[in-house]
Design a protein around this motif. Structure first.
Motif, PDB file in Angstrom:
ATOM      1  N   ARG A  78       4.439  31.578   0.261  1.00  0.00           N
ATOM      2  CA  ARG A  78       4.075  30.156   0.308  1.00  0.00           C
ATOM      3  C   ARG A  78       5.149  29.326  -0.385  1.00  0.00           C
ATOM      4  N   TYR A  89       5.569  21.755   0.091  1.00  0.00           N
ATOM      5  CA  TYR A  89       4.439  21.108   0.752  1.00  0.00           C
ATOM      6  C   TYR A  89       3.752  20.075  -0.138  1.00  0.00           C
ATOM      7  N   GLN A 136       0.210  27.766   6.888  1.00  0.00           N
ATOM      8  CA  GLN A 136       1.531  27.838   6.287  1.00  0.00           C
ATOM      9  C   GLN A 136       1.565  27.252   4.879  1.00  0.00           C
ATOM     10  N   PRO A 166       5.964  29.592   6.385  1.00  0.00           N
ATOM     11  CA  PRO A 166       6.172  28.193   6.014  1.00  0.00           C
ATOM     12  C   PRO A 166       7.352  27.579   6.765  1.00  0.00           C
TER      13      PRO A 166
END
Length: 359
Positions: free
Chosen positions: A36, A41, A93, A300
């Motif tokens: 991750r 993000y 993701q 991702p």
């Protein structure tokens, strides 16, 4: 740091096919590309929230002015980028926890963009399982266009045959209606009796987005400006979305419904990457790395570019065609394919490599 060494594959075809993807997966995981990316993000999600609220504030501040048409263009771009982020979440993701991904995608799709997460997830899952497979992939089942010879054969009138031979030139203008089509499909899905998880939550969020968004536009602008604003925003949004997803599979080999391919070859042979720098990654929301995305949907987005040389080298080593072209070239291929799909000499199974896997 060198990449892990790939071991030899067994000789039996079925075992070899399974081992091919297993070895590639191990290589990708050893490179840390499935981990991750929380910081990446966190920035993207924060930017999405700020952009959407900034857009609302801009609409209010600009008020009843024809400058709102420029705002409509910006709105379409922002909402498309938010949709890309929702796509990432739907593919798990962003978070390790599936529930967190689902709710993030729900909020981004339903509340921010105005599309049904449940409708999209069902359709997109079918596409990922069987890309470009006749009678299975919903992305090549579009009423306005013929993507297979069987679909083309149903067009028999002079007008429909003329349209068939020129449909490639209509493809991009038709994308201006894609935004409206997506919203209509989402509303139909929510109002249907088919099973849909989180239906109540989706109805509430989509109502807030669509009714609230429309009310905001008409309360801040006179009706002529408001109507043009909505038309431009919806048209540009649909065009941008369609022009980002279309290059990935349109014009690539079709798989007959009675054939079987192993997962690795099924995904690689039907997918097309779009070359370019990191600006293409941003422009297309990572969809330009379609081969890697289809092989590893939960990877991702920022890791896709790093995975590309590994996947490309592996495909070359195993004699699997790996396709990458420029964005303009991909559009030219789509137009040419659509204009010739009904020609009698066109084989829908138009790839020598995949022909080996006919049943």
């Amino acid at each position: 740091m060198s990449s892990p060494t790939l071991t030899a594959t067994p000789t039996r075809p079925r075992d070899r096919a399974v081992s091919d993807f297993t070895e590639l997966t191990r290589t990708i995981q050893a490179a840390g590309l499935m981990k991750r990316r929380p910081a990446h993000y966190a920035v993207r999600l924060s930017a999405a929230v700020v952009a959407v609220f900034g857009l609302i504030a801009t609409i209010i501040l600009v008020g009843d002015s024809w400058w709102q048409i420029a705002v409509a263009f910006v709105a379409a771009v922002i909402l498309t980028q938010v949709a890309f982020l929702g796509h990432d979440a739907a593919h798990r993701q962003i978070f390790a926890d599936g529930r967190a991904n689902n709710w993030t995608s729900l909020v981004l799709a339903d509340l921010f963009v105005g599309l049904s997460h449940g409708w999209w997830q069902r359709k997109h899952t079918r596409h990922h399982a069987n890309p470009n497979k006749i009678d299975t992939d919903p992305d090549i089942e579009i009423e306005a266009l013929a993507f297979t010879p069987a679909q083309a054969a149903k067009r028999t009138s002079k007008l429909s045959v003329w349209y068939l031979n020129h449909q490639g030139w209509f493809f991009f203008p038709l994308l201006l209606l894609e935004g409206l089509a997506l919203h209509v499909a989402a509303i139909k899905r929510l109002s249907s009796r088919e099973k849909l998880e989180h239906r109540a939550a989706e109805i509430v969020m989509m109502t807030v987005r669509l009714v609230g968004g429309t009310a905001l536009v008409f309360l801040t602008m006179s009706w002529p400006i408001a109507l043009v604003f909505l038309a431009v925003q919806m048209g540009v949004f649909g065009f941008y979305m369609g022009a980002s997803f279309a290059p990935n599979h349109k014009g690539m080999p079709l798989i007959p419904k009675d054939s079987r391919l192993d997962f690795l070859r099924r995904q690689v042979l039907t997918s097309r990457n779009i070359g370019g720098g990191k600006w293409v990654d941003v422009l297309m929301g990572g969809l330009n790395h379609q081969v890697e995305h289809h092989l590893f949907p939960s990877m991702p987005r920022p890791s896709l570019r790093r995975a590309k040389p590994i996947v490309e080298a592996y495909c070359r080593e195993h004699n699997i065609p790996y396709v990458q072209v420029s964005l303009p070239r991909s559009y030219a291929i789509i137009v040419k394919y659509l204009n010739t799909v009904g020609k009698p000499d066109r084989d829908p199974f138009n790839c020598p490599m995949t022909a080996l896997y006919r049943v």
